[in-house]
Design a protein around this motif. Structure first.
Motif, PDB file in Angstrom:
ATOM      1  N   GLU A 164       0.761  -1.361  -0.483  1.00 26.62           N
ATOM      2  CA  GLU A 164      -0.375  -0.042  -0.050  1.00 26.62           C
ATOM      3  C   GLU A 164       0.973   1.150  -0.204  1.00 26.62           C
ATOM      4  N   TYR A 165       2.118   1.372   0.646  1.00 26.80           N
ATOM      5  CA  TYR A 165       3.684   2.624   0.130  1.00 26.80           C
ATOM      6  C   TYR A 165       3.238   2.628  -0.527  1.00 26.80           C
ATOM      7  N   GLY A 166       3.756   1.541  -1.087  1.00 26.33           N
ATOM      8  CA  GLY A 166       4.126   1.360  -2.898  1.00 26.33           C
ATOM      9  C   GLY A 166       2.882   2.478  -3.636  1.00 26.33           C
ATOM     10  N   GLU A 167       1.461   1.201  -3.610  1.00 26.78           N
ATOM     11  CA  GLU A 167       1.376   2.711  -4.722  1.00 26.78           C
ATOM     12  C   GLU A 167       0.584   3.346  -4.192  1.00 26.78           C
ATOM     13  N   GLN A 168       0.378   4.018  -2.947  1.00 27.36           N
ATOM     14  CA  GLN A 168       0.580   5.530  -2.935  1.00 27.36           C
ATOM     15  C   GLN A 168       1.725   6.807  -3.276  1.00 27.36           C
ATOM     16  N   LEU A 169       2.620   6.263  -3.799  1.00 30.36           N
ATOM     17  CA  LEU A 169       3.977   6.356  -3.901  1.00 30.36           C
ATOM     18  C   LEU A 169       3.788   7.073  -5.526  1.00 30.36           C
ATOM     19  N   LEU A 170       3.134   5.311  -5.774  1.00 26.73           N
ATOM     20  CA  LEU A 170       3.430   5.503  -7.330  1.00 26.73           C
ATOM     21  C   LEU A 170       2.210   6.982  -8.290  1.00 26.73           C
ATOM     22  N   ASP A 171       0.969   6.533  -7.360  1.00 28.33           N
ATOM     23  CA  ASP A 171      -0.620   8.245  -7.678  1.00 28.33           C
ATOM     24  C   ASP A 171       0.514   9.249  -7.252  1.00 28.33           C
TER      25      ASP A 171
END
Lengths: 311, 311
Positions: A201-208
């Motif tokens: 979920e941290y990865g997804e947040q940063l990708l956004d």
């Protein structure tokens, strides 16, 4: 396109290859912007691996939306990533203490120089770290105060929860970020999660956030999500809590949570005696943005960082 | 001689972590000698142990000058030494990259801060340390160029060479640099060997310190005059690289002469025992540093030469 930006032969039938995947529009035009996404300087920090994979996958899925160059460097220290070693194996050197690199030292200093040359000139570099095995971090951007005025507007686009303007080790002289910033290439350091772990979920947040900043720079024309409004360390004071005893830390609070002055953060327990060696209470009210992850501690071990400072 | 604990903490799993100091004589803080700061600096600790024995004897014979105190701290990091780990036993940090430290910071910062506070105020500071690349040196005194370094004093050790080096950013966190900022004339001494004991160079190191103390009027000691040192700028040393990786066979030792074009090392194929590279001297000179590991990667510095001046 996968390319090797630095390489040298190891003694026994192997080469070290620092690779870059360049994603560029089919039609290249003058003045196209370039972003570099770097990770794996510390071999035990893996959060960036998922980000690199997903960034490339999403771009490949909508390639026509790409309007600039995206350079992805998943492993600056590939031996460390593969051998589960934070530092550079053989020398046990911290790669983020050897920039800008140069001649007359180890082959890795030569590599560090080549990497800097390759990234320099980009419109933005994002250097993704994931703390270490001892601490867990909320997604945050770290900025050296020397470059705060230039970097803060970009950092606010990255969809982080927190921006820390301070002299943390990842932004000090001899780091990749400090070297690039000192040479005019803006570089943001992201810290999130914990060492040897991947928090999807941290990865997804940063990708956004990466897509949002790419859109802002004109590199991405596709739709992007709105980004959160991060806390900035200048909004309050950062309080760092260390323990004073040796033992095992048992937390009593959750990471990324609000606490009040006097709240019980956790205990240092003694597995031999069944006793509590130290009770740790918060000296301030605020938000816990760093939390101890690895339980075994000695006097001075960092337990938590709190933003707020209100008593 | 008084043995005292200058830093101590209790570890649940390993007992007391203790840094011990040996004080000789009372009076003005004349000279402090620091040994191993890293867990593999066996030679550095051994040299200090020989000095402690020699100074104890001199003290018994009343040959330490009245009003002059000498302190020796033989080992800063016994926990790492006992598990044969170069850096801090838990998080891999380097004490000699942690000065001036922080008394309320993380474990390594606490050790650095406490050590610096206990060894500040001395007129002279001597640190036996090791290089980050595997190899042997001609015994020499090394000084960081801080604007406060005194190469004339360094000559009084009677070692063949004094090397002055411009500090890189990460070197501003070494003991040598911070001692100088605290108005101690600081000298780092490099000998052959780190992980093994080399009696000959240990003897040279002990003699050089006793010679220095004698010449500064701190002890009464008759000794051989040593060398009239040549002062070198580290940037003036000629690095010699290998261009292949493989088994390394050096043909020269520190102090040997090399002629321009002479073969000074072989790189052997690791499986076939054939010479895949003849490393040739790029200039005539004296070997100052020689790689001593059995393997070498491409682009490794295998020698540093003192260039011979043309007639």
């Amino acid at each position: 396109m996968l390319e090797t930006v630095a390489s040298f032969a190891l003694p026994v039938g192997e080469r070290v290859n620092i690779k870059r995947n360049r994603l560029a529009p089919k039609e290249q035009a003058e003045g196209q912007k370039r972003i570099a996404v770097v990770t794996g300087i510390h071999g035990d920090e893996l959060e960036g691996q998922y980000v690199c994979y997903e960034l490339i996958r999403r771009i490949n899925r909508n390639y026509t939306e790409l309007n600039g160059i995206v350079d992805v460097y998943p492993a600056m220290n590939p031996l460390g990533v593969d051998a589960v070693n934070r530092h550079i194996p053989m020398y046990e050197l911290d790669m983020n203490r050897m920039f800008p690199g140069g001649e007359g030292g180890t082959p890795w200093e030569h590599v560090a120089g080549q990497v800097i040359d390759d990234i320099c000139g980009a419109d933005l570099c994002i250097d993704i770290h994931s703390s270490d095995i001892f601490l867990r971090e909320i997604p945050q951007v770290r900025i050296n105060p020397e470059y705060a005025s230039k970097l803060l507007p970009l950092a606010k686009q990255l969809n982080a929860d927190f921006i820390w303007v301070g002299n943390s080790s990842a932004v000090r002289p001899s780091s990749l970020s400090h070297t690039l910033n000192s040479r005019g290439t803006p570089c943001l350091v992201v810290e999130m999660g914990a060492g040897m772990r991947i928090t999807k979920e941290y990865g997804e947040q940063l990708l956004d956030g990466i897509f949002a900043v790419m859109a802002k720079l004109g590199i991405w024309t596709g739709r992007v999500k709105g980004v959160s409004n991060p806390m900035v360390s200048t909004d309050g004071e950062v309080t760092v809590i260390h323990c004073e005893k040796s033992g095992v830390f048992i937390p009593d609070i959750q990471h990324w949570t609000g606490i009040f002055e006097g709240d019980h953060i956790g205990d240092i327990i003694n597995a031999y005696t069944g006793e509590i060696e130290e009770e740790i209470f918060s000296p301030v009210s605020g938000t816990v943005f760093t939390m101890r992850e690895y339980p075994v501690v000695s006097p001075g071990s960092l337990i938590a960082r709190i933003l707020g400072g209100g008593r | 001689m008084i043995k005292e604990e200058i830093y101590k903490y209790d570890s649940v799993y390993r007992g007391d972590f203790t840094v011990s100091a040996y004080r000789f004589n009372k009076g003005d803080k004349a000279c402090c000698i620091v040994g191993s700061m890293r867990g593999n600096e066996i030679q550095q600790m051994y040299i200090c142990s020989k000095l402690i024995k020699a100074l104890g004897e001199l003290e018994r014979q009343c040959r330490i000058s009245y009003g002059h105190e000498i302190t020796v701290v033989p080992c800063i990091n016994p926990f790492s030494m006992n598990i044969e780990k170069r850096f801090w036993s838990t998080d891999g940090r380097d004490i000699n990259r942690s000065f001036p430290g922080n008394a309320s910071g993380e474990p390594v910062q606490r050790v650095a801060a406490e050590l610096l506070s206990k060894i500040s105020g001395f007129q002279y500071g001597i640190h036996f340390t090791s290089f980050y690349m595997p190899g042997d040196f001609i015994p020499h005194v090394r000084m960081l160029e801080t604007g406060r370094e005194n190469t004339s004093l360094a000559n009084l050790f009677g070692l063949p060479y004094v090397v002055v080096r411009k500090p890189r950013p990460f070197e501003e966190t070494t003991l040598n640099y911070n001692w100088q900022l605290n108005n101690t004339s600081a000298f780092s001494i490099y000998t052959n060997e780190t992980e093994h004991i080399d009696e000959e160079s240990a003897g040279i190191a002990v003699a050089s310190v006793l010679r220095f103390l004698s010449r500064m009027g701190i002890i009464k000691y008759q000794c051989h005059g040593g060398y009239i040192a040549t002062t070198l700028d580290e940037e003036g040393l000629m690095p010699v690289y290998c261009t292949k990786g493989g088994i390394y066979r050096g043909l020269k030792r520190p102090g040997d002469e090399a002629e321009h074009g002479e073969v000074i090392a072989h790189i052997l194929h690791p499986y076939e025992n054939t010479v895949i590279e003849e490393v040739k001297a790029p200039c005539s000179g004296i070997v100052f540093f020689a790689h001593n590991a059995p393997l070498a990667s491409e682009n490794s510095v295998v020698y540093k030469l003192i260039r011979r001046l043309k007639n």
